[in-house]
Design a protein around this motif. Sequence first.
Motif, PDB file in Angstrom:
ATOM      1  N   UNK A 102      -5.095 -10.874   1.949  1.00 41.57           N
ATOM      2  CA  UNK A 102      -5.738 -11.548   3.071  1.00 41.57           C
ATOM      3  C   UNK A 102      -5.728 -13.045   2.882  1.00 41.57           C
ATOM      4  N   UNK A 103      -5.534 -13.783   3.949  1.00 37.40           N
ATOM      5  CA  UNK A 103      -5.389 -15.236   3.826  1.00 37.40           C
ATOM      6  C   UNK A 103      -6.701 -16.007   3.721  1.00 37.40           C
ATOM      7  N   UNK A 104      -7.846 -15.376   3.950  1.00 37.35           N
ATOM      8  CA  UNK A 104      -9.064 -16.176   4.046  1.00 37.35           C
ATOM      9  C   UNK A 104     -10.153 -15.857   3.031  1.00 37.35           C
ATOM     10  N   UNK A 105      -9.942 -14.933   2.142  1.00 36.99           N
ATOM     11  CA  UNK A 105     -11.002 -14.626   1.178  1.00 36.99           C
ATOM     12  C   UNK A 105     -10.696 -15.248  -0.192  1.00 36.99           C
ATOM     13  N   UNK A 106      -9.899 -14.570  -0.982  1.00 39.69           N
ATOM     14  CA  UNK A 106      -9.695 -14.969  -2.377  1.00 39.69           C
ATOM     15  C   UNK A 106      -9.263 -16.429  -2.526  1.00 39.69           C
ATOM     16  N   UNK A 107      -8.219 -16.819  -1.830  1.00 38.41           N
ATOM     17  CA  UNK A 107      -7.679 -18.168  -2.021  1.00 38.41           C
ATOM     18  C   UNK A 107      -8.637 -19.243  -1.517  1.00 38.41           C
ATOM     19  N   UNK A 131      -0.566 -10.496   1.068  1.00 37.34           N
ATOM     20  CA  UNK A 131      -0.084  -9.122   0.895  1.00 37.34           C
ATOM     21  C   UNK A 131      -0.573  -8.194   2.004  1.00 37.34           C
ATOM     22  N   UNK A 132      -1.761  -8.423   2.543  1.00 36.47           N
ATOM     23  CA  UNK A 132      -2.283  -7.550   3.603  1.00 36.47           C
ATOM     24  C   UNK A 132      -1.394  -7.606   4.845  1.00 36.47           C
ATOM     25  N   UNK A 133      -1.013  -8.798   5.265  1.00 33.32           N
ATOM     26  CA  UNK A 133      -0.164  -8.937   6.445  1.00 33.32           C
ATOM     27  C   UNK A 133       1.207  -8.317   6.190  1.00 33.32           C
ATOM     28  N   UNK A 134       1.793  -8.600   5.025  1.00 34.86           N
ATOM     29  CA  UNK A 134       3.091  -8.018   4.700  1.00 34.86           C
ATOM     30  C   UNK A 134       3.025  -6.496   4.777  1.00 34.86           C
ATOM     31  N   UNK A 135       2.056  -5.899   4.124  1.00 32.65           N
ATOM     32  CA  UNK A 135       1.974  -4.431   4.070  1.00 32.65           C
ATOM     33  C   UNK A 135       1.615  -3.816   5.410  1.00 32.65           C
ATOM     34  N   UNK A 136       1.006  -4.576   6.300  1.00 32.93           N
ATOM     35  CA  UNK A 136       0.636  -4.025   7.615  1.00 32.93           C
ATOM     36  C   UNK A 136       1.843  -3.744   8.497  1.00 32.93           C
ATOM     37  N   UNK A 137       3.001  -4.294   8.157  1.00 30.20           N
ATOM     38  CA  UNK A 137       4.185  -4.002   8.970  1.00 30.20           C
ATOM     39  C   UNK A 137       4.715  -2.596   8.689  1.00 30.20           C
ATOM     40  N   UNK A 138       4.150  -1.926   7.691  1.00 32.09           N
ATOM     41  CA  UNK A 138       4.502  -0.541   7.354  1.00 32.09           C
ATOM     42  C   UNK A 138       3.235   0.305   7.492  1.00 32.09           C
ATOM     43  N   UNK A 139       2.891   0.686   8.728  1.00 30.89           N
ATOM     44  CA  UNK A 139       1.606   1.353   8.962  1.00 30.89           C
ATOM     45  C   UNK A 139       1.461   2.705   8.253  1.00 30.89           C
ATOM     46  N   UNK A 140       2.558   3.390   7.941  1.00 32.53           N
ATOM     47  CA  UNK A 140       2.477   4.700   7.287  1.00 32.53           C
ATOM     48  C   UNK A 140       2.573   4.617   5.769  1.00 32.53           C
ATOM     49  N   UNK A 141       2.398   3.427   5.227  1.00 31.74           N
ATOM     50  CA  UNK A 141       2.505   3.237   3.776  1.00 31.74           C
ATOM     51  C   UNK A 141       1.407   4.026   3.058  1.00 31.74           C
ATOM     52  N   UNK A 142       1.630   4.327   1.793  1.00 34.96           N
ATOM     53  CA  UNK A 142       0.544   4.934   1.006  1.00 34.96           C
ATOM     54  C   UNK A 142      -0.609   3.929   0.890  1.00 34.96           C
ATOM     55  N   UNK A 161       2.981  -4.276  -2.243  1.00 30.48           N
ATOM     56  CA  UNK A 161       3.955  -5.311  -1.864  1.00 30.48           C
ATOM     57  C   UNK A 161       5.359  -4.857  -2.253  1.00 30.48           C
ATOM     58  N   UNK A 162       5.527  -4.420  -3.485  1.00 31.20           N
ATOM     59  CA  UNK A 162       6.843  -4.002  -3.955  1.00 31.20           C
ATOM     60  C   UNK A 162       7.360  -2.798  -3.161  1.00 31.20           C
ATOM     61  N   UNK A 163       6.504  -1.823  -2.892  1.00 33.42           N
ATOM     62  CA  UNK A 163       6.918  -0.643  -2.122  1.00 33.42           C
ATOM     63  C   UNK A 163       7.296  -1.027  -0.689  1.00 33.42           C
ATOM     64  N   UNK A 164       6.545  -1.945  -0.093  1.00 29.22           N
ATOM     65  CA  UNK A 164       6.844  -2.376   1.277  1.00 29.22           C
ATOM     66  C   UNK A 164       8.190  -3.091   1.330  1.00 29.22           C
ATOM     67  N   UNK A 165       8.433  -3.969   0.390  1.00 30.08           N
ATOM     68  CA  UNK A 165       9.713  -4.689   0.374  1.00 30.08           C
ATOM     69  C   UNK A 165      10.876  -3.727   0.141  1.00 30.08           C
ATOM     70  N   UNK A 166      10.701  -2.731  -0.735  1.00 35.18           N
ATOM     71  CA  UNK A 166      11.745  -1.717  -0.939  1.00 35.18           C
ATOM     72  C   UNK A 166      11.933  -0.887   0.320  1.00 35.18           C
TER      73      UNK A 166
END
Length: 174
Positions: A102-107, A131-142, A161-166
Motif C-alpha cells: 500500500x502506498x500510504x501506510x508503511x512508507x 505491492x498491493x496495487x501490483x497484486x490486485x491486477x491478479x484477482x484470483x491470486x492466492x 509480488x513474485x508470483x504475480x510477476x510470474x
Amino acid sequence: MADLMIDIEGLGTGPDTTILTIAAQSFDPLGTGYYEQFYYARITLESQENRSIQQSTIDWWASQPDHAREEAFNEEGRIPLDQALDELGRLIWHSKRVWAQGPTYDMNIIEHAYKSYGKPIPWQFYSVRDSRTLCSIWPDRPKPPTTHHALEDCRKQIDLVQATLRHFDIKELS
C-alpha cells in the motif's frame, strides 16, 4: 542491487503513528525467495513520545490472535526508533526499489519518522513500489493470511509480488 520489502506494525494509521515493529527483507522481484539481508526490530515506546496512538487501533490489536499481540507488544529486545531508522537506512541505501503493501501506510510512517529526527530519507521518491496495487491486477491470486508479524508479512508480500510477476510473465521492471 536487490529490492527491499518493508512492513511495520503500529498503534495507529496516520503518518505520526507510534511504531511497534519494523521489518525489511531483500529480494529479487523477478526471482523466487529472499536474500540473506533482512532487518527486524521492536521499537521502544519511550523513544516515540511525540508520535500518536489511536484507541481504535489499540482495540483492533486486542481482537488479534494471541501470537500476533505477543510479537507486537513483547518488551524483549526493543531499541529506540532513532537507532532502528539508522540501521534500516543502511539496508535501504543498498536497494534498487523499496516496496510496501500500500502506498500510504508503511512508507509514509517511516518517512515521517525520518523527518521527525531530521534524518535524510534513505530512498528516492521514484523508487517506492506498491505491492498491493501490483497484486490486485491478479484477482484470483492466492491470498495467504496476514500474520501481523512484520518480517513474516514482508516475506508473504514478496511471495505474492513474485508470483504475480510470474503469472503475467513479466521479465523486466523499470
